[in-house]
Every structure is written in structure tokens, then in C-alpha cells.
Write an enzyme that holds these catalytic residues in place. Structure first.
Site, PDB file in Angstrom:
ATOM      1  N   HIS A   4       0.803  -1.217   0.000  1.00 29.60           N
ATOM      2  CA  HIS A   4       0.000   0.000   0.000  1.00 29.60           C
ATOM      3  C   HIS A   4       0.838   1.269   0.000  1.00 29.60           C
ATOM      4  CE1 HIS A   4      -4.228  -1.707   0.880  1.00 29.60           C
ATOM      5  NE2 HIS A   4      -3.500  -2.529   0.155  1.00 29.60           N
ATOM      6  N   SER A  12      -0.481  -1.145  -6.271  1.00 31.83           N
ATOM      7  CA  SER A  12      -0.363  -2.348  -7.082  1.00 31.83           C
ATOM      8  C   SER A  12       0.220  -2.008  -8.447  1.00 31.83           C
ATOM      9  CB  SER A  12      -1.736  -2.986  -7.267  1.00 31.83           C
ATOM     10  OG  SER A  12      -2.208  -3.451  -6.034  1.00 31.83           O
ATOM     11  N   LYS A  59     -14.752  -7.814  -7.870  1.00 35.61           N
ATOM     12  CA  LYS A  59     -14.008  -8.601  -8.846  1.00 35.61           C
ATOM     13  C   LYS A  59     -13.233  -9.726  -8.141  1.00 35.61           C
ATOM     14  CE  LYS A  59     -10.930  -7.935 -12.784  1.00 35.61           C
ATOM     15  NZ  LYS A  59     -10.282  -6.960 -13.665  1.00 35.61           N
ATOM     16  N   ASP A  60     -12.499  -9.372  -7.078  1.00 36.79           N
ATOM     17  CA  ASP A  60     -11.778 -10.390  -6.305  1.00 36.79           C
ATOM     18  C   ASP A  60     -12.756 -11.402  -5.719  1.00 36.79           C
ATOM     19  OD1 ASP A  60      -9.426  -9.167  -6.854  1.00 36.79           O
ATOM     20  OD2 ASP A  60      -8.944  -8.568  -4.804  1.00 36.79           O
ATOM     21  N   GLU A 116       5.416 -33.827  -0.889  1.00 39.21           N
ATOM     22  CA  GLU A 116       4.186 -33.275  -1.435  1.00 39.21           C
ATOM     23  C   GLU A 116       4.474 -32.620  -2.780  1.00 39.21           C
ATOM     24  OE1 GLU A 116       1.664 -34.552   0.196  1.00 39.21           O
ATOM     25  OE2 GLU A 116       0.798 -32.741   1.064  1.00 39.21           O
TER      26      GLU A 116
HETATM   27  C1  HEM Z   1       0.789 -16.117   2.355  1.00 38.42           C
HETATM   28  C2  HEM Z   1       1.049 -15.846   1.107  1.00 38.42           C
HETATM   29  C3  HEM Z   1       0.768 -14.490   0.445  1.00 38.42           C
HETATM   30  C4  HEM Z   1      -0.293 -13.662   0.641  1.00 38.42           C
HETATM   31  C5  HEM Z   1      -1.468 -13.884   1.591  1.00 38.42           C
HETATM   32  C6  HEM Z   1      -0.104 -12.531  -0.236  1.00 38.42           C
HETATM   33  C7  HEM Z   1      -0.975 -11.462  -0.325  1.00 38.42           C
HETATM   34  C8  HEM Z   1      -0.880 -10.442  -1.247  1.00 38.42           C
HETATM   35  C9  HEM Z   1      -1.917  -9.507  -1.538  1.00 38.42           C
HETATM   36  C10 HEM Z   1      -3.308  -9.467  -0.848  1.00 38.42           C
HETATM   37  C11 HEM Z   1      -1.466  -8.691  -2.527  1.00 38.42           C
HETATM   38  C12 HEM Z   1      -2.259  -7.601  -3.265  1.00 38.42           C
HETATM   39  C13 HEM Z   1      -3.110  -8.246  -4.353  1.00 38.42           C
HETATM   40  C14 HEM Z   1      -2.302  -8.712  -5.540  1.00 38.42           C
HETATM   41  O1  HEM Z   1      -1.644  -7.875  -6.180  1.00 38.42           O
HETATM   42  O2  HEM Z   1      -2.324  -9.916  -5.853  1.00 38.42           O
HETATM   43  C15 HEM Z   1      -0.119  -9.072  -2.835  1.00 38.42           C
HETATM   44  C16 HEM Z   1       0.700  -8.462  -3.779  1.00 38.42           C
HETATM   45  C17 HEM Z   1       1.977  -8.896  -4.121  1.00 38.42           C
HETATM   46  N1  HEM Z   1       2.604 -10.043  -3.666  1.00 38.42           N
HETATM   47 FE1  HEM Z   1       1.876 -11.328  -2.323  1.00 38.42          FE
HETATM   48  N2  HEM Z   1       1.076 -12.677  -0.933  1.00 38.42           N
HETATM   49  C18 HEM Z   1       1.624 -13.870  -0.551  1.00 38.42           C
HETATM   50  C19 HEM Z   1       2.802 -14.402  -1.027  1.00 38.42           C
HETATM   51  C20 HEM Z   1       3.647 -13.785  -1.939  1.00 38.42           C
HETATM   52  C21 HEM Z   1       4.848 -14.368  -2.458  1.00 38.42           C
HETATM   53  C22 HEM Z   1       5.354 -15.758  -2.067  1.00 38.42           C
HETATM   54  C23 HEM Z   1       5.395 -13.453  -3.325  1.00 38.42           C
HETATM   55  C24 HEM Z   1       6.681 -13.547  -4.151  1.00 38.42           C
HETATM   56  C25 HEM Z   1       7.732 -14.235  -3.837  1.00 38.42           C
HETATM   57  C26 HEM Z   1       4.549 -12.308  -3.353  1.00 38.42           C
HETATM   58  C27 HEM Z   1       4.758 -11.153  -4.110  1.00 38.42           C
HETATM   59  C28 HEM Z   1       3.845 -10.125  -4.269  1.00 38.42           C
HETATM   60  C29 HEM Z   1       4.044  -8.965  -5.116  1.00 38.42           C
HETATM   61  C30 HEM Z   1       5.279  -8.648  -5.956  1.00 38.42           C
HETATM   62  C31 HEM Z   1       2.860  -8.190  -5.025  1.00 38.42           C
HETATM   63  C32 HEM Z   1       2.540  -6.891  -5.754  1.00 38.42           C
HETATM   64  C33 HEM Z   1       1.959  -7.346  -7.066  1.00 38.42           C
HETATM   65  C34 HEM Z   1       1.542  -6.263  -7.976  1.00 38.42           C
HETATM   66  O3  HEM Z   1       1.050  -5.239  -7.508  1.00 38.42           O
HETATM   67  O4  HEM Z   1       1.704  -6.493  -9.196  1.00 38.42           O
HETATM   68  N3  HEM Z   1       3.478 -12.544  -2.499  1.00 38.42           N
HETATM   69  N4  HEM Z   1       0.217 -10.164  -2.048  1.00 38.42           N
END
Ligand code: HEM
Lengths: 416, 254
Positions: A216, A220, A244-245, A288
Site C-alpha cells: 500500500h 499495485s 471482482k476479487d 508433497e
Molecule cells: C501467504 C502468502 C501471500 C499472501 C497472503 C499474499 C498477499 C498479497 C496480496 C493481498 C497482494 C495484493 C493483491 C495482488 O496484487 O495480488 C499481494 C501483492 C503482491 N505479492 Fe503477495 N502474498 C503472498 C505471497 C507472496 C509471495 C510468495 C510473493 C513472491 C515471492 C509475493 C509477491 C507479491 C508482489 C510482488 C505483489 C505486488 C503485485 C503487484 O502489484 O503487481 N506474495 N500479495
């Protein structure tokens, strides 16, 4: 200043709380008005999906823990009691077990989304790194969870994986003894794994909160990989993105439910319905499915220490990804050459996964070796070099322009 | 929507991996048409009851079913009084009593099926060193599940094919890993007399006992699928509503 802040909410109780602890202002700001690029596609729903899966896992896990016994002489039977005698225990357990797989599916898609659209690049490096740490902690949590039912794969998986640490010189053996709480995988191991498996999801929760906080700050990314220039490029999170989500979550849950109710053991291994037996080694010890690509990398290297380093290295690499990729252009949409390699990498991951499930011999071993080589080649050689050589396509001026006019108007882009 | 499709496709691919994990262990099985397979399939109760008779009269001489309470059989149509009578036919150890002694009492529906041997060593001693595995979960503990059990029970060959050197006390089986198994070819034509008049061929007995073992491994199978149909229908309707309202909302954007 001993005076409460002025707040704007209609409900007096909410107002009273908010003027003393502005959580409602914060939530309103972060989840109501938070500007989302208007062109994000459904791949952006997988972060929210992963978050919901974490909640599902914590909720089901809590109730399972109320019925589970973490003693080697009781663990297997206590899980069967949950399956047979506890009201809806079978539902809790199947949701939790399949939920782990669905969680990984969501996170893998989420990560590949980031890779494709360059979401790891400045200014989102810390956001990405937090993601990688989340991924590591998730793997640890899932591994220890799989040990708890104390079936054959639990026991032998735990034995194989913990033994890996013994490859490290000097510190190796003490680490293994510490993990085991003794000199073999036994009751102390099961007990500490249970304690950690209960703890780590809450660590994950904390990490996810940090992850979202970092998100934030910079907002995004989006399929075009260019920053929004003003309100015409964004929509307020609520109701546009919530709806949408929400739709995407429901579709994801349909797939999830199909597994839970109609093939709940598809992603598991039959050997885990045999109680753990230290005297009988299963014919194939396979982890797994979500660990298979890394397992393939581990076994591809002929040297034990080398294999362990390659396996951990393959994930550690992701931590420095923002600096390995030298291209300034984020989205693959505008990187015609890198886009091809992205898909090759994705296929490489699947091939490695398949090889990880096969016995490490003959042609499968060779395939695993080629796949492993390519994985490192992609990140260590292709990415840095491509960024310098590739000529990106022209980027659009703004999101709204591209969205409304089909992206035809664009200013020529110099070699980045 | 294209992104959603990509996502679903990649998920499907990832799941293929899970299948791959098992593909490496495949043997040729004599696959059957089970009434309990498929989305709407439910356990054939009559078959499972006959299967229980086979278990009780044949298999239980060697195999335990220690995780299964007798009352579980209510799920294949046993009435309360039938369960009580059935349970009372078993002797279970209880105690200690006031004098501090253990004693035997007639079983109750809440008791688990008593095991034929007091421990694994006794079981091995009585079976040429081979351990008859507990059957409570066997249908989920073998690749191929009920098809494997059926193929195993009908897969004995006596005499063994030419060129196979059986070790003493071992029997030849087509699907058992390594083909040499410590269990004898136990199912015989008319080895049991079915109360419902079904002809007890070896195939019939094998099919019935496999159905029964599927049921005891997964006593909530019918309930699970019935709930699943409702859950998925609900989610489909919800998804439709969500999609429609999302479309309506986003169409107001320019
Ligand atoms: C428990 C696991 C995770 C949760 C709950 C989580 C949750 C979120 C949420 C709610 C967002 C905003 C929505 C979205 O852009 O999809 C986000 C964005 C993002 N997440 Fe995660 N995430 C997780 C794991 C990861 C992992 C493993 C990575 C990479 C190694 C990652 C990288 C990113 C990045 C780069 C963004 C920004 C994406 C963009 O704006 O294009 N996340 N995450």
C-alpha cells in the site's frame, strides 16, 4: 495534546473508538479508497485468494489441534478419530489437507504473475522480498504439517528432509540433532514440529500484514507495468475490486470444493494411511507435489552438500531477483524476447516437478539436471543480459489511454 | 477472463504433477465399475453387507480392523438391535474390576472390532513371518485403492507361472509388489453362504469385500459427496450473481 482526534464516522461508537485509535480511518483509507489501477486482470486476485486461504488454514487448523495428539503412539489414531468420530472432523481435515495444496497453487500463480508483469522491480523490491520470505515460511509450515499424521510418508519425508542439514560441514550434525531433539526422528521431533506448525501460520499472518503494508506504500502494479498518472487511471478498491476479487474467490472455491468433496486424497500419498514404521522404508519417498521442483534440483546434483546448496539457492535467488533483472521495463507485454523465456521458465518448473516425482535415475535424472541448469541459467545469465540487449516495445502514455483506445497510441521507447 | 483461464490452466498443470507422483508406481489392475465411484456414486449397501460377512467369516481370522467401531456398520444399514447383537458376539477385555482384575465382557456397539492377535509378533508367528496388515484403512493405503484390493484377491496363481521360484510359505500374486506374498489364496467359490442368496463366486466375494473395505476406510463417503453437490451448486449460483453484479458495476466506468 490530551485531546481526541476528530473523526468522520456516522456511528458514534465507531467515531469514539476511531478518535482514540484510528483503525477505522486506516481501514477506510486502505480498503475503501485505496486506488487500484483500473486495468488489473484476474491474476491480481490471487493475493487476496492466498490471504483467504491463510485464514481458512488457521481456522481449520485450530479445530483440528483441539482433537489431535502429538505423541507418536497416538498421533495416527487421533487423526483417524477426527476422520471417523468427531462431528464433521472429516470435513475439517480434508479442507485443511487440500487447503495446503490450494494455498500453494494460489501462491505459485501469484508469484508467476509477479514474474510476468515485473512486479518485483523498483519500487516494489521489499514487497517482493517479503513475498519470498512468506514462501519460505509457508514451505516450512507445510512440511511440518505433513509430518503430524505420523504416517509412513510423514516419517520418511521428515527423515530425508531433516537429514539434508547434515550435509553442512561442522554445524550440520548439531542442527540435525536439534531438529530431531535426539538422535533420530522420534517423539521429540513430532512434538516440536507440532508446536512450530501451530506457531508459524501466525508468523505468516504477521508477514502478510507487512507484505500488504509495503504494497500500500507503492500501490499495485498492473498488466502494463506503468504507474497510474492520476484518478483517471484507477478505481477505488471498494466496490470495484472487492467485487471482482470476490468473484475470483468464489471460482477458486469451486475448484477447492471439487477436491475436498470428490477427490480428497488425490493430492496426498496412499502410504500416509499406513502408520509410521521406522523399520520399513517405502519404495519411493516423495514429498508433497508443491516441493517436487525443488526436490528435483536437490537430487540433480551428484554431491549431497551441493544439492542442498542448489536447492536453497534456487529460492534464495529470488531474494535478489530485483537486481538480477536489468531491464527497466516491467511488463512482459513490452518485452518480446523475455516473454518467450518466461514461458520456457514456467515449463522448466513443470518439467522439474515431474522429474522430482520420478526415481532419480536414467533419463529422468538427466532431465532433472538439464532443468536445474536451465533454472539457474535463466536467472543468473539470461535475465541480466537480456535487459541490456532486448529492445522493448513502445510503452503507452498512460493506463487510461491504453485501456480506452486499445493501446494504439504510444510514444516510441528508447532502448532501455 | 483470459487471465482467469490462464490461472485455471496453470492450476490444472500443477495438479498434473500430483498425479505424476503416483504414475511412477502403476501396475496393471483389473479395474471394476464401482457403484460408489463418480460424483453421485454411493456405497452399495447390500454389497458392503455381504462384504462384511466375508470379512467376518474369512479375513478376520488373520486381519484386524482396529480403528473401526462396530457401530460404524450403521452406515451400511445395520439397525440398532442388529448392532447390539453383533457386538455381543465379540468378547472384549475390560477392567480392572474392584478386585483389580481384568475380565472379559460381551462387546458393545461402541467397541472397536477386536483384533485376532494380541500383537504384531503373534500375528507374524502365526503367518510364516508375514504380517497381515490392519484393514481399517487398506482401501486408502494402496495405489489403486479398491481396484487394487479386488485385483489382489483375484490375482493369485497356483501353481506359480513357470520360471518363478517361490520361497517356502509364499504364494504367487499377479499384482502384489514382487509377486511373492505371505497370504494364501483365501477366497474360494461358495467359501461363504450369502444370506441374500447371491451366488458366492470368487469375483463376487472379492468385489463385495472391496466395497466393504472402501466403506470402512471412508465411512462418511456418501455424506461427503452429498454435501459436495450442495456446496458446489451453491457456489455456482453465487459465482453467477457475483459475476453479474461485477459486470454491471464495471460497465459504469468509462
Ligand atoms: C501467504 C502468502 C501471500 C499472501 C497472503 C499474499 C498477499 C498479497 C496480496 C493481498 C497482494 C495484493 C493483491 C495482488 O496484487 O495480488 C499481494 C501483492 C503482491 N505479492 Fe503477495 N502474498 C503472498 C505471497 C507472496 C509471495 C510468495 C510473493 C513472491 C515471492 C509475493 C509477491 C507479491 C508482489 C510482488 C505483489 C505486488 C503485485 C503487484 O502489484 O503487481 N506474495 N500479495
Amino acid at each position: 495534546m490530551a485531546q481526541a482526534q476528530a473523526s468522520k464516522f456516522k456511528n458514534p461508537l465507531v467515531n469514539w473508538i476511531d478518535s482514540r485509535l484510528p483503525i477505522f480511518t486506516m481501514l477506510d483509507h486502505e480498503y475503501n479508497h485505496y486506488p487500484m489501477p483500473r486495468n488489473v486482470n484476474y491474476l491480481w486476485a490471487f493475493g487476496a485468494i492466498a490471504g483467504i486461504m491463510l485464514v481458512v488454514m488457521i481456522a481449520t487448523g485450530l479445530f483440528l489441534a483441539m482433537q489431535y495428539s502429538s505423541h507418536t503412539s497416538l498421533a495416527f489414531d487421533s487423526v483417524e478419530r477426527i476422520m471417523r468420530d468427531v462431528n464433521y472432523g472429516w470435513l475439517l481435515r480434508y479442507v485443511h489437507a487440500n487447503g495446503a495444496s490450494m494455498f500453494f497453487i494460489a501462491v505459485y500463480i501469484h508469484m508467476f504473475r509477479g514474474l510476468y508483469y515485473g512486479s518485483y522491480k523498483a519500487p516494489r523490491e521489499i514487497l517482493w522480498i517479503l513475498g519470498v520470505i512468506i514462501f519460505l515460511v509457508m514451505m516450512g509450515t507445510a512440511f511440518m504439517g505433513y509430518v503430524l499424521p505420523w504416517g509412513q510418508m510423514s516419517f520418511w519425508g521428515a527423515t530425508v528432509i531433516t537429514n539434508l542439514f547434515s550435509a553442512f560441514p561442522i554445524v550440520g550434525d548439531p542442527i540435525v540433532t536439534l531438529l530431531w531433539g535426539g538422535f533420530s526422528v522420534d517423539n521429540p521431533t513430532l512434538n516440536r514440529f507440532f508446536a512450530l506448525h501451530f506457531l508459524l501460520p501466525f508468523v505468516l499472518l504477521g508477514l502478510v500484514i507487512l507484505h500488504t503494508a509495503a504494497l500500500h506504500v507503492c500501490g499495485s502494479n498492473n498488466p502494463l507495468g506503468i504507474e497510474p498518472k492520476g484518478p483517471q487511471d484507477t478505481v477505488p478498491f471498494n466496490p470495484y475490486v472487492t467485487l471482482k476479487d470476490g468473484f475470483a474467490v468464489v471460482v477458486f472455491f469451486i475448484v477447492f470444493a471439487a477436491f475436498v468433496f470428490f477427490m480428497p486424497n488425490y493430492m496426498g500419498h496412499p502410504d500416509n494411511y499406513i502408520p509410521a514404521n521406522p523399520l520399513v522404508t517405502p519404495a519411493h519417498i516423495v514429498p508433497e507435489w508443491y516441493f517436487l521442483p525443488f526436490y528435483a534440483i536437490l537430487r540433480a546434483i551428484p554431491d549431497k552438500l551441493g544439492g542442498v546448496i542448489a536447492m536453497f539457492g534456487s529460492i534464495a535467488l529470488l531474494l535478489v531477483l530485483p537486481w538480477l533483472d536489468t531491464s527497466k521495463v516491467r511488463s512482459c507485454k513490452f518485452r518480446p524476447i523475455y516473454r518467450q523465456f518466461f514461458w520456457i521458465l514456467a515449463i522448466d518448473g513443470l518439467v522439474l516437478g515431474y522429474a522430482g516425482a520420478m526415481p532419480a535415475e536414467g533419463s529422468w535424472l538427466l532431465i532433472a539436471r538439464i532443468g536445474t541448469f536451465y533454472y539457474f541459467f535463466h536467472f543468473l545469465v539470461l535475465l541480466p543480459v537480456l535487459g541490456k540487449l532486448e529492445r522493448p516495445l513502445p510503452l503507452p502514455n498512460s493506463i487510461s489511454e491504453a485501456v480506452l483506445k486499445g493501446g494504439a497510441h504510444a510514444k516510441p521507447m528508447e532502448k532501455a | 477472463m483470459r487471465a482467469l483461464k490462464t490461472a485455471i490452466l496453470s492450476a490444472a498443470l500443477a495438479l498434473g504433477l500430483a498425479g505424476a507422483a503416483q504414475a511412477s508406481e502403476a501396475v496393471h489392475l483389473d479395474k471394476q465399475n464401482w457403484p460408489h465411484s463418480g460424483v453421485f456414486g454411493t456405497i452399495d449397501k447390500a454389497a458392503a453387507q455381504r462384504g462384511f460377512q466375508v470379512y467376518k467369516e474369512v479375513c478376520s481370522a488373520c486381519h484386524s480392523m482396529r480403528l473401526v467401531p462396530i457401530r460404524t456398520l450403521a452406515g451400511i444399514g445395520f439397525k440398532d438391535d442388529e448392532l447390539k447383537a453383533l457386538a455381543a458376539g465379540y468378547e472384549v477385555q475390560a477392567g480392572p474390576n474392584d478386585a483389580g482384575e481384568m475380565f472379559m465382557r460381551p462387546g458393545l456397539p461402541a467397541d472397536r472390532f477386536p483384533s485376532p492377535f494380541p500383537n504384531d509378533n503373534a500375528a507374524r508367528a502365526a503367518n510364516n513371518g508375514a504380517l497381515p496388515p490392519d484393514l481399517s484403512l487398506i482401501a486408502k493405503a494402496r495405489v489403486g485403492g479398491e481396484d487394487y484390493i479386488y485385483s489382489f484377491l483375484t490375482g493369485f496363481e497356483d501353481p506359480a507361472p513357470a520360471g518363478v521360484n517361490l520361497m517356502p510359505g509364499m504364494n504367487y500374486n499377479k499384482v502384489f509388489p514382487g509377486h511373492q506374498v505371505g497370504m494364501p489364496n483365501i477366497l474360494q467359490p461358495d467359501g461363504v453362504t450369502y444370506a441374500d442368496g447371491t451366488k458366492a463366486t470368487v469375483e463376487q466375494e472379492a468385489k463385495d469385500v472391496s466395497t466393504f473395505l472402501t466403506f470402512v476406510a471412508e465411512p462418511h463417503l456418501d455424506e461427503r459427496k452429498q454435501m459436495g453437490v450442495k456446496v458446489i451448486l451453491f457456489l455456482l449460483v453465487l459465482a453467477g450473481l457475483m459475476y453479474a453484479s461485477k459486470r454491471k458495476l464495471w460497465s459504469t466506468l468509462h
